[in-house]
Design an enzyme around this catalytic site. Structure first.
Site, short mmCIF file in Angstrom:
data_model
loop_
_atom_site.label_atom_id
_atom_site.label_comp_id
_atom_site.label_asym_id
_atom_site.label_seq_id
_atom_site.Cartn_x
_atom_site.Cartn_y
_atom_site.Cartn_z
N PHE A 108 17.14 -81.15 -87.15
CA PHE A 108 17.95 -81.28 -88.37
C PHE A 108 19.23 -80.45 -88.27
O PHE A 108 19.20 -79.29 -87.83
CB PHE A 108 17.17 -80.78 -89.60
CG PHE A 108 16.18 -81.76 -90.14
CD1 PHE A 108 16.53 -82.65 -91.14
CD2 PHE A 108 14.88 -81.80 -89.66
CE1 PHE A 108 15.62 -83.56 -91.65
CE2 PHE A 108 13.95 -82.69 -90.16
CZ PHE A 108 14.31 -83.58 -91.16
N ASP A 109 20.31 -81.05 -88.67
CA ASP A 109 21.54 -80.32 -88.96
C ASP A 109 21.31 -79.55 -90.26
O ASP A 109 20.37 -79.84 -91.01
CB ASP A 109 22.69 -81.30 -89.12
CG ASP A 109 23.97 -80.66 -89.60
OD1 ASP A 109 24.39 -79.65 -89.01
OD2 ASP A 109 24.53 -81.15 -90.61
N VAL A 110 22.17 -78.56 -90.55
CA VAL A 110 22.03 -77.77 -91.78
C VAL A 110 23.05 -78.18 -92.84
O VAL A 110 22.70 -78.67 -93.91
CB VAL A 110 22.15 -76.26 -91.49
CG1 VAL A 110 22.19 -75.46 -92.80
CG2 VAL A 110 20.98 -75.79 -90.65
N ASP A 152 24.63 -85.26 -90.90
CA ASP A 152 25.64 -85.96 -91.68
C ASP A 152 26.93 -86.24 -90.91
O ASP A 152 27.76 -87.03 -91.36
CB ASP A 152 26.00 -85.13 -92.93
CG ASP A 152 26.80 -83.89 -92.56
OD1 ASP A 152 26.25 -83.01 -91.87
OD2 ASP A 152 27.99 -83.82 -92.94
N LYS A 181 27.72 -78.31 -80.98
CA LYS A 181 27.59 -79.76 -81.10
C LYS A 181 29.01 -80.34 -81.13
O LYS A 181 29.88 -79.76 -81.79
CB LYS A 181 26.86 -80.15 -82.40
CG LYS A 181 25.39 -79.83 -82.41
CD LYS A 181 24.72 -80.29 -83.72
CE LYS A 181 25.22 -79.54 -84.93
NZ LYS A 181 24.54 -79.93 -86.18
#
Length: 228
Positions: free
Chosen positions: A9-11, A181, A155
């Site tokens: 997961f991205d934050v 996102d 990233k």
């Protein structure tokens, strides 16, 4: 439907509402300088900031050097000289206080916690991201937190993902999914690293880039259907 076992997961703007945290931090920062913050200044800051992070993601410049200059550039535009690194440090302190959750994020991660191996892979400053995740209640639900500052890569760099893969026990790309996102960092990065990707797109933005996500969702609750 693939049987995933590992979820990355991205934050920011995936689990935590970065826009709300940023807005709160900017108001506190400008108040500390006795400068009124308005929508025009915020828009100018975000333009500067977007350019900086694009350069960082593309590996064109040193991250710390650029970040330490962003507020000196901003305030200079409005006729005020400030100590850039000192302002950056103060901003980071204020930003770390912002742990507003994206709608449904905590409930979703709690649901997935006992069914999947959950990891975070995020750009940013480690101390800031860890505090925000801890204060939101998300931190203990993840097995490990991979932050670009610690990894030494950002990233969408393949090296950042390889850094994370090497630290996941019994890792298999075929059973892993990247969720985030950002098309330019999460989706592009996941694609280049050989992962399936899920684009969290709550605003229904059109994808005009070259990297197509495996899945797309407007609300986090839709992840249940994607995972089956």
């Amino acid at each position: 439907m693939k049987p995933y076992s590992t979820l990355f997961f991205d934050v920011d703007n995936t689990l935590l509402d970065f826009r709300a945290a940023e807005d709160q931090a900017l108001h506190k920062l400008f108040a500390s300088q006795h400068v009124p913050l308005n929508d025009g200044i915020k828009a100018h800051y975000r333009k500067i900031n977007q350019g900086i992070w694009q350069a960082i993601e593309q590996g064109k410049a040193d991250r710390d050097s650029l970040l330490n200059k962003r507020f000196s550039r901003l305030f200079r535009h409005y006729g005020k000289r400030v100590d850039g690194p000192a302002m950056e440090k103060k901003y980071r302190e204020y930003l770390s206080e912002g742990h507003q959750l994206v709608d449904g994020a905590l409930e979703m991660i709690r649901l997935l916690h006992n069914r999947y191996n959950l990891y975070v892979i995020t750009n940013g400053v480690r101390s800031t991201q860890l505090r925000r995740l801890r204060d939101s209640g998300l931190l203990p639900l993840f097995r490990k937190i991979f932050v670009s500052e610690t990894a030494g890569y950002q990233k969408p760099m393949r090296a950042f993902f390889d850094y994370a893969f090497a630290r996941v026990p019994d890792f298999s790309k075929d059973q892993a999914l990247m969720i985030g996102d950002s098309l330019s960092s999460d989706i592009k990065g996941g694609y280049l690293a050989g992962l399936d990707t899920c684009w969290f797109n709550p605003d229904g933005v059109q994808n005009t880039g070259q990297y197509a996500p495996t899945y797309q969702m407007k609300r986090l609750v839709e992840l249940k259907g994607i995972l089956g």
